[in-house]
Design a protein around this motif. Structure first.
Motif, PDB file in Angstrom:
ATOM      1  N   ALA A 169       0.837  -1.207   0.000  1.00 44.29           N
ATOM      2  CA  ALA A 169       0.000   0.000   0.000  1.00 44.29           C
ATOM      3  C   ALA A 169       0.872   1.259   0.000  1.00 44.29           C
ATOM      4  O   ALA A 169       0.604   2.210  -0.712  1.00 44.29           O
ATOM      5  N   GLY A 177       1.442   1.392  -3.796  1.00 44.58           N
ATOM      6  CA  GLY A 177       0.213   2.159  -3.972  1.00 44.58           C
ATOM      7  C   GLY A 177      -1.053   1.338  -4.153  1.00 44.58           C
ATOM      8  O   GLY A 177      -2.047   1.840  -4.660  1.00 44.58           O
ATOM      9  N   GLN A 178      -1.043   0.060  -3.745  1.00 41.66           N
ATOM     10  CA  GLN A 178      -2.238  -0.777  -3.895  1.00 41.66           C
ATOM     11  C   GLN A 178      -2.773  -1.147  -2.518  1.00 41.66           C
ATOM     12  O   GLN A 178      -2.126  -1.890  -1.789  1.00 41.66           O
ATOM     13  N   LEU A 179      -3.945  -0.638  -2.188  1.00 43.37           N
ATOM     14  CA  LEU A 179      -4.514  -0.906  -0.864  1.00 43.37           C
ATOM     15  C   LEU A 179      -5.237  -2.248  -0.865  1.00 43.37           C
ATOM     16  O   LEU A 179      -6.329  -2.369  -1.407  1.00 43.37           O
ATOM     17  N   LEU A 188      -7.192  -4.995   1.229  1.00 45.11           N
ATOM     18  CA  LEU A 188      -7.890  -5.196   2.491  1.00 45.11           C
ATOM     19  C   LEU A 188      -8.039  -6.688   2.793  1.00 45.11           C
ATOM     20  O   LEU A 188      -8.812  -7.085   3.660  1.00 45.11           O
ATOM     21  N   ALA A 206      -9.572  -2.396  -3.938  1.00 47.70           N
ATOM     22  CA  ALA A 206      -9.835  -2.327  -2.500  1.00 47.70           C
ATOM     23  C   ALA A 206     -11.080  -3.140  -2.152  1.00 47.70           C
ATOM     24  O   ALA A 206     -11.088  -3.914  -1.186  1.00 47.70           O
ATOM     25  N   PHE A 232     -17.017   3.179   2.361  1.00 44.97           N
ATOM     26  CA  PHE A 232     -17.022   2.066   3.313  1.00 44.97           C
ATOM     27  C   PHE A 232     -17.809   2.433   4.570  1.00 44.97           C
ATOM     28  O   PHE A 232     -18.181   1.569   5.342  1.00 44.97           O
ATOM     29  N   ILE A 244      -6.358   6.325  -1.977  1.00 43.32           N
ATOM     30  CA  ILE A 244      -6.329   5.474  -0.780  1.00 43.32           C
ATOM     31  C   ILE A 244      -6.962   6.206   0.405  1.00 43.32           C
ATOM     32  O   ILE A 244      -7.625   5.614   1.241  1.00 43.32           O
ATOM     33  N   LYS A 264     -10.788   6.161   1.358  1.00 42.46           N
ATOM     34  CA  LYS A 264     -11.206   4.842   1.826  1.00 42.46           C
ATOM     35  C   LYS A 264     -10.812   4.647   3.291  1.00 42.46           C
ATOM     36  O   LYS A 264     -11.566   4.114   4.097  1.00 42.46           O
TER      37      LYS A 264
END
Ligand SMILES: Nc1ncnc2c1ncn2[C@@H]1O[C@H](COP(=O)(O)OP(=O)(O)O)[C@@H](O)[C@H]1O
Ligand SMILES: [Mg+2]
Lengths: 268, 336, 287
Positions: free
Chosen positions: B52, B56-58, B60, B115, C37, C93, C96
């Protein structure tokens, strides 16, 4: 064999034809300019050659090799570099940190090399760093190397973007409106830089709205209108081409008309 | 030069402190236990940070992978009767393999979709653990996970020995994270975070790099999960819950996403803060929730990022004459 | 056959609730490009406010729902003003994460104020009636009818009023809408208000069937995301169709496959869809 050859390139977005059956050749070592009003399909044209978009129909040859469906990063490795209308730089990092990664595609270090800091990793880091210094020197930004990008002027950012493209060791460089948003003096500086790039053996293809600049710079110009190629030729031929004059507001001055459009800026 | 020595000194001091810590609290199992758990979560948060914070990739689904690591160790040692070390190794490999497959699919989606997709994959992992009674013990959880087998004369019966074991892995994880961030690979990740389009035109295979980054990230989670199973010796489906991943995220944001010390600072701060507020456990989020929102709006780069920026500002103020067009660095848009 | 019809009605009820929640989510996404969310928190508060108004004042179910709509709509506006508006230029980001912070906060708040027990909400519609030979509570029919009416009213609002037209315009083209002179702030607040109101209605309708408890928003919001993605982010008709599909699938799946795994069915459905179509089922092919 043409250096870059496009045959019958068409790109449709839903019902909209952004590029319409264009045949075109780009000659090696020359400066080619693409002009046309906003929305004419110029950026899309770049995105097609560069590989961001796949054409709806047509083929693209690069040094005789079919690159129509080649992914963007492979195209870059073959020697196709480009800049964007908006620079996309990492604003918080320094100029040199932005540029170092430009040479990444010529290095081979993998995750393993990173974790164990192998000789290869160290050597290649050095190579990429040297390359960055070299290209910053080329574009005349050595004195700003350590400044964060967010602190440098717009014109310098354009140069950083060019330096970044240059760091990939390209054969051809596509520049999307490099002179947009900068003042006339700086425009002249940028012209000089493009000539210097061409002189160093890199083929240049640029989208430009500033006609005075283009007339003194380009070897060949293509005019796009509503996605279609309406003319191509030397600057003098284009200036006197009745179709071009017609297209630009029924006999108005093409130079004035193009300038009128240059304000809006769109991304990829 | 002085700065570098300064930084190095701080690191040496911190490591020394971590090493002597058990001597100070030799008779306080509780403090050692909390510290050890904190280290385990820190490892996991470092993994989250690589994906993340740097790429830069979130994702979950991070708690899901933590759980896969934990359950792999739990199941392999209790039902498979495997040696802990072998189980831990296998747990990391299993997590990586799962991460590889899920990453391959998940990374075809972008930003919001990524996400949401990973949130749901994480929840599926939770449901799977919860429902697959025969393998995971379902809602009852998995009990009786053995402590790590001794290595020669070294045993892991005491809280102190577990502390050192986990500390070893934490230092290893930090070492790997630092090496990655300061390498060409790390630069590649940052380039992808900054702009995927630009990275591609620079010849970077973004798909491949994101996938590798994803797998590294889950490897950290799997390792942390495996250690967690051995430390607590009991695991339930909760380790895969969305609350777990939200906690990791909170540690990361408050500590400083995209910074190397952020995961450590954020996690340790919260772990102790939570202990401090232990009697109000259910209401932690009354404070932490707003803190998270506040941080994201006003200090998006967290405590360490904010500190770093202050330092930069201070330095650039000193060097003002060298650079002509200094402006204050915008706080927003650190990670684009 | 009776069993099938029974499950059909159950699916319709479930689908109606999902649809209401998902429309709010999809509207916010279409206009502000935020996957909210925190939407689950709006749903949660909606359920509790209705219940507490009924308990505290002895008000009629409908009056309580009305109060809940007002409260949650205002809460939506507050969220937009205090959190999402300041973050509108931040990297993707961040919003969220802020939304996650909000969820955590509201869940804790609800626990603090109203405790952790599962509470019953008594609706005046608890008698059984027979429809097409199937016996069901009138509450289920109420859910379906109210959801239908709300969707019709919302569609009329979006189609026939100036404000509604602005919302649609902004959903379709944000920059363009700015150029045309739409007040983006007003539209954003309005959208959040509608989104909150829909969540409050959905929660209040479902509560007499599903009880009221602090984590009641979790599953619903996850499933609403499934609906939004299947239906295409920003598309109301998509949300309606996908909401009903999901409700049906779950209801049938619970009966004919396994009740234990019914939640998994929804999520597996989504995983499969996103694997095949990374931008959702009905996404347009532009970026
Ligand atoms: N990714 C895309 N999806 C849909 N339409 C696009 C896309 N990119 C460009 N267009 C449309 O194609 C046309 C040409 O755009 P563009 O190539 O950016 O023009 P120019 O660069 O000449 O100003 C415009 O109408 C634009 O809206
Ligand atoms: Mg353009």
């Amino acid at each position: 064999m043409a250096f870059i050859q496009l045959k019958g390139i068409t790109k449709k977005f839903g019902g909209l034809t952004a590029v319409d059956n264009v045949d075109f050749e780009i000659e090696q070592g020359k400066i080619t300019a693409i002009i046309g009003p906003n929305g004419a399909g110029k950026s899309t044209f770049f995105n097609l050659i560069n590989g961001f978009h796949k054409p709806t129909s047509g083929t693209i040859l690069f040094e005789g090799k079919d690159i129509t469906n080649t992914p963007v990063h492979i195209g870059a490795r073959l020697g196709i570099a480009r800049t964007f209308q908006t620079t996309h730089l990492f604003e918080q990092a320094t100029v040199i940190d932005n540029v170092i990664v430009g040479h990444r595609l010529r290095t081979k270090s993998k995750l393993y090399d990173a974790i164990f800091r192998t000789r290869r990793e160290k050597q290649e880091e050095q190579i990429a760093y040297q390359k960055a210094l070299e290209v910053l020197d080329f574009v005349g930004l050595t004195h700003m190397a350590k400044a964060p990008v967010s602190t440098i002027p717009q014109e310098a950012k354009k140069r950083v973007a060019i330096a970044l493209a240059l760091a990939t060791d390209p054969k051809v460089m596509f520049l999307d409106e490099p002179a947009a948003g900068i003042n006339p003096d700086e425009t002249e500086g940028l012209s000089q830089l493009m000539k210097k790039l061409a002189a160093s053996g890199i083929t240049i293809c640029t989208i430009e709205h500033k006609m005075q600049m283009i007339m003194g710079l380009a070897d060949k110009i293509m005019v796009l209108n509503h996605g279609a190629k309406i003319a191509e030729g030397t600057p003098t031929e284009i200036k006197n081409n009745p179709i071009v004059i017609e297209a630009y507001l029924g006999g108005g001055d093409p130079v004035a008309e193009v300038n009128r459009h240059h304000s809006e800026v769109r991304g990829v | 030069m002085g700065k570098i020595f300064n930084q190095r000194n701080i690191i040496i001091l911190l490591i020394l402190f971590a090493l002597v810590f058990p001597l100070i609290y030799a008779d306080n199992r509780y403090v050692l236990h909390v510290m050890t758990i904190g280290f385990i979560f820190t490892i996991s948060v470092y993994g989250m940070n690589i994906l993340a914070g740097y790429t830069g990739q979130l994702s979950l689904a991070h708690a899901g992978f933590f759980a896969i690591g934990a359950y792999s160790v739990g199941i392999l040692t209790t039902q498979g009767g495997l040696n802990f070390w072998l189980a831990l190794l296998l747990a990391v490999l299993i997590t990586c393999a799962t991460g590889f497959v899920l990453g391959l699919i998940a990374l075809r989606t972008k930003t919001h979709f990524f996400a949401i997709y990973t949130l749901i994959v994480g929840y599926l992992i939770y449901l799977l653990i919860d429902k697959w009674d025969g393998l995971t013990g379902g809602i009852r959880g998995l009990i009786g996970i053995p402590i790590p087998d001794p290595i020669g004369p070294i045993t892991f019966e005491s809280a102190t020995s577990m502390y050192y074991l986990v500390l070893f892995f934490l230092l290893l994880a930090i070492f790997v994270a630092v090496r990655i961030v300061h390498s060409l690979t790390g630069r590649t990740y940052i380039a992808i975070r900054n702009s995927e389009d630009l990275a591609q035109t620079l010849g970077i295979n973004t798909t491949m790099n994101k996938l590798v980054s994803f797998v590294i990230s889950v490897a950290f989670a799997g390792l942390a999960g495996g250690l967690y199973a051995a430390l607590t010796r009991f695991i339930g489906p909760d380790v895969a819950s969305t609350h777990m991943v939200f906690n990791f995220l909170m540690y990361l944001i408050v500590g400083g996403i995209g910074t190397l010390s952020g995961p450590l600072v954020g996690t340790m701060l919260f772990i102790w803060f939570e202990q401090f507020l232990k009697s109000y456990q259910e209401y932690h989020m009354l404070i932490f929730g707003p803190i998270l929102v506040f941080m994201v709006i006003f200090f998006p780069s967290g405590i360490t990022g904010g500190f770093y920026k202050l330092k930069m500002k201070f330095q650039s103020a000193k060097n003002q004459k060298n650079v002509r067009h200094i402006k204050s660095i915008p706080v927003k848009s650190t990670k684009e | 056959m009776d069993l099938f019809l029974q499950q059909f009605f159950n699916g319709l009820t479930l689908g109606s609730v999902y649809t209401l929640v998902a429309i709010g989510l999809t509207l916010v996404f279409g206009i502000l490009h935020i996957p909210n969310f925190a939407h689950g928190a709006l749903y949660l508060i909606g359920g509790y406010v209705t219940l507490m108004v009924m308990k505290g004042t002895g008000a009629h179910y409908f009056v309580a729902i009305f109060a809940s709509i007002i409260v949650v709509a205002l809460l939506g506006i507050l969220m937009e003003r205090l959190v999402f508006n300041p973050l509108r230029n931040s990297p993707p980001i961040h919003d969220k994460i802020a939304a996650i912070g909000l969820v955590l906060f509201f869940e804790a708040l609800v626990q603090l104020v109203w405790g952790t027990e599962y509470l019953r909400m008594f609706s005046p519609f608890d008698n059984n009636i027979s429809v097409a030979g199937v016996l069901m509570t009138s509450q289920r029919i109420l859910v379906i009818v109210v959801a239908f009416v709300v969707v019709v009213l919302l569609t009329l609002f979006l189609k026939k009023t100036m404000m509604g037209a602005s919302i649609i315009a902004m959903a379709q083209n944000r920059e363009g809408a700015f150029l045309v002179g739409i007040n983006a702030n007003a539209v954003a607040m309005m959208t959040f208000a509608i989104s909150g109101a829909l969540a409050a209605i959905a929660a209040s309708l479902a509560a007499p069937i599903n009880l009221v408890f602090p984590s009641m928003g979790h599953l619903v919001i996850l499933k609403a995301f499934v609906v939004v993605i299947i239906g295409g982010m920003g598309s109301i008709p998509g949300a309606i169709v996908a909401g009903l599909i999901l409700g049906m699938t779950e209801s049938m799946g619970a009966t004919y496959i396994s009740n234990d795994y019914k939640d998994m069915i929804a999520f597996l459905l989504l995983v499969v869809i996103m694997t095949i179509r990374p931008k959702g089922l009905f996404a347009k092919g532009v970026h």
